[in-house]
Design a protein around this motif. Structure first.
Motif, short mmCIF file in Angstrom:
data_model
loop_
_atom_site.label_atom_id
_atom_site.label_comp_id
_atom_site.label_asym_id
_atom_site.label_seq_id
_atom_site.Cartn_x
_atom_site.Cartn_y
_atom_site.Cartn_z
N PRO A 37 0.81 -1.23 0.00
CA PRO A 37 0.00 0.00 0.00
C PRO A 37 0.84 1.27 0.00
O PRO A 37 0.45 2.28 -0.58
CB PRO A 37 -0.84 -0.12 1.28
N LYS A 38 2.02 1.23 0.65
CA LYS A 38 2.88 2.41 0.68
C LYS A 38 3.40 2.76 -0.72
O LYS A 38 3.45 3.92 -1.12
CB LYS A 38 4.07 2.18 1.62
N LEU A 39 3.81 1.73 -1.47
CA LEU A 39 4.31 1.95 -2.82
C LEU A 39 3.18 2.40 -3.74
O LEU A 39 3.38 3.26 -4.61
CB LEU A 39 4.95 0.67 -3.36
N THR A 40 1.99 1.85 -3.54
CA THR A 40 0.83 2.24 -4.34
C THR A 40 0.51 3.72 -4.13
O THR A 40 0.15 4.43 -5.07
CB THR A 40 -0.39 1.37 -3.97
N ALA A 41 0.67 4.18 -2.88
CA ALA A 41 0.38 5.59 -2.57
C ALA A 41 1.32 6.55 -3.29
O ALA A 41 1.02 7.74 -3.43
CB ALA A 41 0.46 5.80 -1.06
N LEU A 42 2.47 6.04 -3.76
CA LEU A 42 3.45 6.90 -4.44
C LEU A 42 3.12 7.11 -5.92
O LEU A 42 3.83 7.84 -6.61
CB LEU A 42 4.86 6.30 -4.31
N PHE A 43 2.07 6.46 -6.43
CA PHE A 43 1.71 6.64 -7.84
C PHE A 43 1.39 8.10 -8.15
O PHE A 43 1.54 8.56 -9.28
CB PHE A 43 0.50 5.77 -8.21
N GLY A 44 0.93 8.83 -7.13
CA GLY A 44 0.60 10.24 -7.34
C GLY A 44 1.82 11.14 -7.43
O GLY A 44 1.72 12.29 -7.87
N ASP A 45 2.99 10.62 -7.03
CA ASP A 45 4.24 11.41 -7.06
C ASP A 45 4.99 11.08 -8.35
O ASP A 45 5.49 9.98 -8.54
CB ASP A 45 5.10 11.05 -5.84
N GLU A 46 5.05 12.06 -9.22
CA GLU A 46 5.64 11.83 -10.55
C GLU A 46 7.10 11.37 -10.46
O GLU A 46 7.56 10.57 -11.26
CB GLU A 46 5.55 13.12 -11.37
N ASN A 47 7.83 11.87 -9.46
CA ASN A 47 9.25 11.52 -9.34
C ASN A 47 9.47 10.10 -8.83
O ASN A 47 10.51 9.50 -9.08
CB ASN A 47 9.96 12.51 -8.40
N SER A 48 8.50 9.57 -8.11
CA SER A 48 8.66 8.24 -7.49
C SER A 48 7.88 7.15 -8.20
O SER A 48 8.12 5.97 -7.96
CB SER A 48 8.22 8.30 -6.02
N ARG A 49 6.95 7.55 -9.06
CA ARG A 49 6.01 6.58 -9.65
C ARG A 49 6.72 5.46 -10.40
O ARG A 49 6.41 4.28 -10.23
CB ARG A 49 5.05 7.30 -10.60
N HIS A 50 7.71 5.80 -11.23
CA HIS A 50 8.35 4.81 -12.09
C HIS A 50 9.06 3.73 -11.27
O HIS A 50 8.91 2.53 -11.53
CB HIS A 50 9.34 5.49 -13.03
N ILE A 51 9.82 4.15 -10.25
CA ILE A 51 10.57 3.16 -9.44
C ILE A 51 9.59 2.32 -8.61
O ILE A 51 9.78 1.10 -8.47
CB ILE A 51 11.60 3.84 -8.52
N ALA A 52 8.54 2.96 -8.09
CA ALA A 52 7.53 2.22 -7.33
C ALA A 52 6.88 1.14 -8.21
O ALA A 52 6.67 0.00 -7.76
CB ALA A 52 6.47 3.17 -6.78
N LEU A 53 6.62 1.49 -9.46
CA LEU A 53 6.04 0.53 -10.41
C LEU A 53 6.98 -0.65 -10.64
O LEU A 53 6.55 -1.80 -10.70
CB LEU A 53 5.75 1.21 -11.75
N CYS A 54 8.27 -0.35 -10.78
CA CYS A 54 9.27 -1.41 -11.02
C CYS A 54 9.31 -2.39 -9.84
O CYS A 54 9.37 -3.61 -10.04
CB CYS A 54 10.65 -0.81 -11.25
N ILE A 55 9.28 -1.86 -8.62
CA ILE A 55 9.32 -2.73 -7.43
C ILE A 55 8.05 -3.59 -7.38
O ILE A 55 8.10 -4.80 -7.15
CB ILE A 55 9.45 -1.89 -6.14
N LEU A 56 6.91 -2.94 -7.62
CA LEU A 56 5.64 -3.68 -7.59
C LEU A 56 5.58 -4.72 -8.70
O LEU A 56 5.01 -5.80 -8.52
CB LEU A 56 4.47 -2.71 -7.73
N TYR A 57 6.21 -4.41 -9.84
CA TYR A 57 6.27 -5.41 -10.93
C TYR A 57 7.01 -6.66 -10.45
O TYR A 57 6.56 -7.79 -10.67
CB TYR A 57 6.95 -4.82 -12.15
N HIS A 58 8.16 -6.46 -9.79
CA HIS A 58 8.92 -7.61 -9.29
C HIS A 58 8.10 -8.42 -8.28
O HIS A 58 8.13 -9.66 -8.29
CB HIS A 58 10.21 -7.12 -8.62
N ILE A 59 7.35 -7.73 -7.43
CA ILE A 59 6.52 -8.43 -6.44
C ILE A 59 5.41 -9.21 -7.15
O ILE A 59 5.07 -10.33 -6.77
CB ILE A 59 5.93 -7.43 -5.42
#
Length: 734
Positions: free
Chosen positions: A377-399
């Protein structure tokens, strides 16, 4: 006369690169006469930039537009709708490839060290007075602090480093004082390590730092300070306030603790920064690993000082590239400590933490730990942050790669946000990470249902068919495999999908459409009508020829035939078209591929259900003979489907029934005889090396009798078929 400035708002537009509005305005400076008439006038154009950094996909644009109009006097309230429209545009505008590339390549580094509290001196150091400063290093602690602080002033200027490098007396004295007195004064240790840090900032000076073994000393310092911190916290915990007097004592102890902590963190920061610089050399880094650098760094992650944390996370990120260091991180509470830092207001710290987690997420055990500590949920909440969205997506992809974690995504806000991002791309290319995570998540039934909520499936299908998007079609194909409420939704799109199956379309796209159709095992679906209307039978038959297309496509054709063969009319149509001999030919060509064999046997299984196709398969083809050959295949699934198919054939055709039963008897008896012969061979080998020939003779005799007895015993069980199986002709053993 009097002066008057009149401001008039001009055009409103968005900034070409930033999240900002640009207001063009005009200032008219007028000189009024006594009667109020304009005597002189001058016009000047201007521009005001209103930055809206807080704008994100979740921002309330109407409220933000109202705030902009209220605070900017240049924009009249009548232009509120225009402001709203421009903010909507900014909210949905995608960054240009150049901007994304610049952001990706931006390297986040710890902030440069500045003089710490207590290091400031009224005197200004001079390179000519270096000998006097060295003399101070032989006095008491206060003089040593003053002398080293003056030398630090010189060392912070890179122009002086070359000269200091050749002053072995000064460097030797500094190293000696550090080695002897670092435990006596935190300030002294901090200043001297800072001097050597200045050298460590340049690779060509790493030799002098190594020569005086400053790296090893810094490791000792860090280890000692980490232990001291644990002791301080334990003492503070003991002083729990129970009455007024103790409460005052605790407040005093707390103030003292914070003072000590601030000084200790200065020392830790300069020591770790020096070690980070030295770690450029992998051999030096290996020495640090042997002294448990990872464990020490993770321990420091418990602190709250953001600049120190930036440095520690940078260090861990550098170390995490190597497998051994990553394994060390897995053994301590690295992920738990990093989870504490998400989210945080310090942009660089957040960015570095996410990048470190991305490196660690390649390890399945650490991915499990990330899920366990609640990072989803913490990584999902970062989707709204343009600077963090891409890396958060990459981590969630691995999960999302792990099947055991796919279901957990359904309990977060992740899937609705991912779908929103997919819709937001319009006809633009979708990021690989975004579409890949959607493909993975669609393989879970509950996730697939969430994706289809509202007009989800309609939107996916519309884009996939319009753009001929193979990856989008993979999402749809994964959704289509689930039984339940999602499968009937596909009835509306069967025609659209069938229309894509032709030789003119790109093979990869056809593969996904065909795979989707093959998953639609819906009883109400009129497959005969679909096959006729879109003339699919010739396409399916042509693609069955070995080598006519990629194996993946041919396999999907076989699966599709198995699906449509559930329909009686379809099965007859396919049998009449001569598709069964083509399937048998394909079986010969792909007999080593278990997946092909299993799916082809399933086609036979579907076809023997229907009277018309059953007769074709039994009387006009050699399919039953092939099935008999496969009934003892090593693959469990193939054996299972094969047995079911042969049981149906045996029930409806007496001649084949006898052959099938005979083969089953033969196989089981062979197994029994092989077991007996194997036992005989073992017993013979046991006596082969025995010196007593009489025993050997009697053993052989016993062996023969045993064999005879076995046969006799077997013959008495002709009717039971338990344990020892006979041929239908009970007078002969197979």
């Amino acid at each position: 006369t009097q002066n008057e400035n009149i401001m008039k708002a001009g055009s409103l537009d968005v900034h070409p690169t930033e999240k900002a509005l640009v207001v063009q305005y005009e200032v008219e400076a007028a000189v009024l006469g006594e009667t109020g008439d304009h005597m002189l006038g001058e016009r000047k154009e201007g521009q005001k930039i209103i930055r809206v950094k807080s704008l994100s996909p979740s921002t309330d644009v109407v409220a933000l537009a109202r705030k902009v109009v209220e605070e900017c006097k240049l924009i009249p309230p009548s232009r509120l709708p225009e402001v709203e429209q421009l903010l909507y545009y900014l909210q949905n505008r995608k960054p240009s490839p150049a901007q994304v590339e610049r952001k990706e390549k931006r390297v986040v580094k710890p902030r440069e060290l500045t003089p710490f509290e207590g290091m400031e001196l009224n005197a200004e150091a001079s390179i000519t007075g270096i000998d006097d400063y060295v003399e101070l290093l032989y006095e008491g602690i206060p003089e040593k602090i003053r002398g080293s602080a003056l030398i630090l002033q010189l060392a912070r200027n890179p122009d002086n480093l070359e000269e200091l490098l050749h002053n072995e007396t000064a460097l030797g004295a500094l190293a000696r004082v550090l080695r002897e007195d670092w435990k006596q004064s935190v300030e002294l240790a901090t200043i001297i390590i800072y001097i050597f840090f200045c050298f460590s900032s340049f690779s060509q000076f790493h030799g002098v730092v190594s020569h005086y073994k400053i790296g090893a000393l810094c490791m000792n310092v860090v280890e000692h300070e980490v232990k001291r911190h644990d002791v301080w916290r334990e003492e503070l915990h003991k002083k729990k306030p129970e009455n007024g007097s103790l409460r005052r004592d605790q407040e005093k102890a707390l103030r003292k603790y914070h003072d000590l902590l601030a000084k200790q963190e200065q020392l830790l920061r300069v020591s770790l920064y020096l070690l980070l610089n030295l770690a450029e050399d992998t051999r030096t880094e290996l020495k640090m690993r042997n002294k448990n650098i990872v464990g020490l760094l993770v321990k420091v992650l418990e602190r709250d000082d953001e600049e120190l944390l930036v440095l520690v996370v940078s260090f861990l990120k550098k170390l995490s590239i190597f497998l051994e260091n990553k394994n060390d991180m897995a053994e301590v509470d690295t992920v738990e400590q990093l989870a504490r830092l998400i989210p945080c207001d310090h942009e660089d710290l957040l960015n570095l933490t996410l990048r470190l987690l991305l490196n660690l997420s390649f390890d399945s055990g650490l991915r499990a730990k990330m899920v366990e500590v609640g990072l989803l949920p913490k990584l999902t909440a970062l989707f709204g942050d343009e600077n963090s969205r891409h890396i958060a997506l990459c981590i969630l992809y691995h999960i999302s790669v792990d099947d055991r974690f796919k279901a957990i995504f359904a309990y977060t806000d992740c899937i609705p946000q991912l779908m929103q991002m997919l819709y937001g791309h319009g006809e633009e290319k979708i990021d690989d990470e975004l579409i890949s995570i959607c493909i993975n998540l669609a393989a879970n039934k509950r996730n697939a249902q969430l994706m289809c909520e509202g007009n989800g499936l309609k939107m996916l299908m519309k884009r996939a068919l319009k753009m001929k998007d193979c990856l989008m079609m993979k999402i749809i194909r994964n959704i289509s495999q689930h039984d339940g409420p999602t499968k009937p939704l596909f009835i509306d799109y069967v025609g659209d999908l069938a229309a894509q199956i032709s030789a003119e379309e790109e093979e990869e796209f056809v593969l996904e459409c065909l795979g989707t159709l093959a998953n639609l095992t819906i009883p109400d679906l009129d497959w005969e009508l679909v096959l006729k209307e879109y003339n699919l039978v010739p396409f399916l038959k042509d693609r069955l020829k070995p080598g006519s297309a990629e194996d993946d496509l041919i396999l999907e054709v076989v699966i599709m035939i198995g699906t449509v063969s559930m329909d009686d009319a379809c099965a007859i149509m396919l049998a009449k078209s001569g598709i069964i001999p083509a399937i048998i030919e394909l079986l010969n060509a792909q007999q080593e591929d278990d997946e092909f064999v299993c799916q082809i046997v399933y086609v036979f299984y579907q076809m023997v259900f229907h009277q018309a196709t059953r007769d074709v398969i039994i009387k006009d083809t050699q399919a039953p003979a092939y099935l008999i050959d496969l009934m003892h295949d090593k693959n469990t699934e193939i054996r299972k489907v094969c047995d079911n198919t042969l049981d149906i054939i045996a029930e409806y055709d007496e001649e084949w029934g006898k052959k099938i039963q005979s083969e089953k008897f033969r196989f089981h008896n062979n197994q029994w005889l092989e077991m007996v012969e194997s036992r005989q061979a073992d017993e013979a080998e046991q006596y082969l090396y025995d010196d007593n020939r009489t025993d050997l003779f009697y053993s052989a005799g016993t062996h023969c009798r045993t064999h005879t007895h076995t046969n006799t015993h077997t013959l008495t069980l002709t009717s039971s078929r338990s344990n020892f199986i006979l041929c239908p002709d009970s007078s002969s053993l197979l």
